[in-house]
Motif scaffolding. Sequence first.
Motif, short mmCIF file in Angstrom:
data_model
loop_
_atom_site.label_atom_id
_atom_site.label_comp_id
_atom_site.label_asym_id
_atom_site.label_seq_id
_atom_site.Cartn_x
_atom_site.Cartn_y
_atom_site.Cartn_z
N LEU A 21 -2.58 -19.81 -10.01
CA LEU A 21 -1.77 -18.68 -9.54
C LEU A 21 -2.53 -18.07 -8.37
CD1 LEU A 21 0.54 -16.64 -9.74
CD2 LEU A 21 -0.84 -15.38 -11.42
N ILE A 22 -1.93 -18.18 -7.16
CA ILE A 22 -2.60 -17.72 -5.94
C ILE A 22 -1.66 -16.78 -5.18
CG2 ILE A 22 -3.83 -18.41 -3.85
CD1 ILE A 22 -4.13 -21.21 -5.09
N PRO A 23 -1.67 -15.49 -5.52
CA PRO A 23 -0.83 -14.54 -4.78
C PRO A 23 -1.43 -14.22 -3.41
CG PRO A 23 -2.09 -13.40 -6.45
CD PRO A 23 -2.38 -14.86 -6.62
N PHE A 24 -0.58 -13.67 -2.54
CA PHE A 24 -0.97 -13.32 -1.17
C PHE A 24 -0.71 -11.84 -0.96
CE2 PHE A 24 0.17 -12.38 3.19
CZ PHE A 24 -0.78 -13.06 3.93
N VAL A 25 -1.61 -11.18 -0.26
CA VAL A 25 -1.41 -9.80 0.14
C VAL A 25 -1.94 -9.64 1.57
CG1 VAL A 25 -3.59 -8.94 -0.84
CG2 VAL A 25 -1.69 -7.37 -0.51
N THR A 26 -1.21 -8.88 2.38
CA THR A 26 -1.66 -8.58 3.74
C THR A 26 -2.64 -7.41 3.68
OG1 THR A 26 0.42 -9.34 4.69
CG2 THR A 26 -0.92 -7.90 6.06
N ALA A 27 -3.84 -7.62 4.12
CA ALA A 27 -4.87 -6.58 4.12
C ALA A 27 -4.41 -5.39 4.95
CB ALA A 27 -6.18 -7.12 4.66
N GLY A 28 -4.60 -4.20 4.41
CA GLY A 28 -4.29 -2.98 5.15
C GLY A 28 -2.85 -2.54 5.09
N HIS A 29 -1.95 -3.35 4.55
CA HIS A 29 -0.55 -2.93 4.43
C HIS A 29 -0.49 -1.87 3.33
CE1 HIS A 29 3.83 -3.64 3.26
NE2 HIS A 29 3.83 -3.07 4.46
N GLY A 30 -0.25 -0.65 3.73
CA GLY A 30 -0.31 0.46 2.80
C GLY A 30 -1.68 1.13 2.78
N GLY A 31 -2.58 0.64 3.60
CA GLY A 31 -3.93 1.19 3.69
C GLY A 31 -4.95 0.31 2.98
N TYR A 32 -6.20 0.47 3.34
CA TYR A 32 -7.27 -0.32 2.73
C TYR A 32 -7.40 -0.05 1.23
CZ TYR A 32 -8.79 -1.26 7.54
OH TYR A 32 -8.85 -1.64 8.86
N ASP A 33 -7.27 1.21 0.84
CA ASP A 33 -7.39 1.54 -0.58
C ASP A 33 -6.27 0.89 -1.39
OD1 ASP A 33 -9.69 3.02 -0.20
OD2 ASP A 33 -8.63 4.93 -0.09
N ARG A 34 -5.07 0.86 -0.83
CA ARG A 34 -3.94 0.22 -1.51
C ARG A 34 -4.18 -1.28 -1.64
NH1 ARG A 34 -0.77 0.13 -5.48
NH2 ARG A 34 1.25 -0.79 -5.13
N THR A 35 -4.73 -1.89 -0.61
CA THR A 35 -5.05 -3.32 -0.67
C THR A 35 -6.02 -3.58 -1.81
OG1 THR A 35 -4.70 -3.57 1.70
CG2 THR A 35 -5.99 -5.28 0.60
N GLU A 36 -7.04 -2.74 -1.91
CA GLU A 36 -8.02 -2.91 -2.98
C GLU A 36 -7.34 -2.78 -4.34
OE1 GLU A 36 -12.34 -1.22 -4.41
OE2 GLU A 36 -11.09 0.06 -3.17
N GLN A 37 -6.48 -1.79 -4.50
CA GLN A 37 -5.76 -1.61 -5.77
C GLN A 37 -4.93 -2.84 -6.12
OE1 GLN A 37 -3.42 1.89 -5.12
NE2 GLN A 37 -5.16 3.28 -5.20
N LEU A 74 -0.86 -3.21 11.10
CA LEU A 74 -1.43 -2.94 12.42
C LEU A 74 -1.06 -1.54 12.90
CD1 LEU A 74 -0.89 -6.41 14.11
CD2 LEU A 74 -3.07 -5.41 13.38
N LYS A 75 0.18 -1.13 12.66
CA LYS A 75 0.60 0.23 13.03
C LYS A 75 -0.21 1.28 12.28
CE LYS A 75 5.36 -0.81 14.31
NZ LYS A 75 6.78 -0.70 13.93
N GLN A 76 -0.66 0.94 11.08
CA GLN A 76 -1.46 1.86 10.27
C GLN A 76 -2.94 1.82 10.63
OE1 GLN A 76 -0.43 0.37 6.38
NE2 GLN A 76 1.53 1.43 6.35
N GLY A 77 -3.28 0.99 11.63
CA GLY A 77 -4.66 0.97 12.12
C GLY A 77 -5.55 -0.09 11.52
N THR A 78 -5.00 -1.05 10.80
CA THR A 78 -5.81 -2.11 10.21
C THR A 78 -6.44 -2.97 11.31
OG1 THR A 78 -4.37 -2.19 8.28
CG2 THR A 78 -5.78 -4.11 8.65
N THR A 79 -7.73 -3.24 11.14
CA THR A 79 -8.46 -4.11 12.08
C THR A 79 -9.25 -5.14 11.29
OG1 THR A 79 -10.45 -2.73 12.06
CG2 THR A 79 -8.76 -2.20 13.72
N LEU A 80 -9.66 -6.20 11.96
CA LEU A 80 -10.49 -7.21 11.32
C LEU A 80 -11.80 -6.58 10.85
CD1 LEU A 80 -11.02 -10.13 10.49
CD2 LEU A 80 -11.82 -10.56 12.82
N ALA A 81 -12.39 -5.75 11.68
CA ALA A 81 -13.63 -5.06 11.31
C ALA A 81 -13.41 -4.17 10.09
CB ALA A 81 -14.16 -4.24 12.48
N GLY A 82 -12.29 -3.48 10.05
CA GLY A 82 -11.99 -2.61 8.92
C GLY A 82 -11.80 -3.38 7.63
#
Length: 92
Positions: A21-37, A74-82
Amino acid sequence: MTENRIDRTLQALKQQGKKALIPFVTAGHGGYDRTEQLVLQMEKAGADIIELGVPFSDPIAEGPVIQHASEQALKQGTTLAGCGKKPICRCC
């Protein structure tokens, strides 16, 4: 060839006759904290491997859902460094 955690996980599942089972999530979509959750919830729900997509400005090879998620991140400010500033899960 060097074996890594992905190879070990897939090999163990194969030996057990199971599929991954390999789900996918876009990092930073909804913010970094949401990605972690989301990543932690996926792990808790039984994900074997989690694909974390880093958004980029021209995701033309992706489908419309991932394109939209990348654009929003990207509109929410997600960057590779972030994306690399804090570990997303305990296992990394």
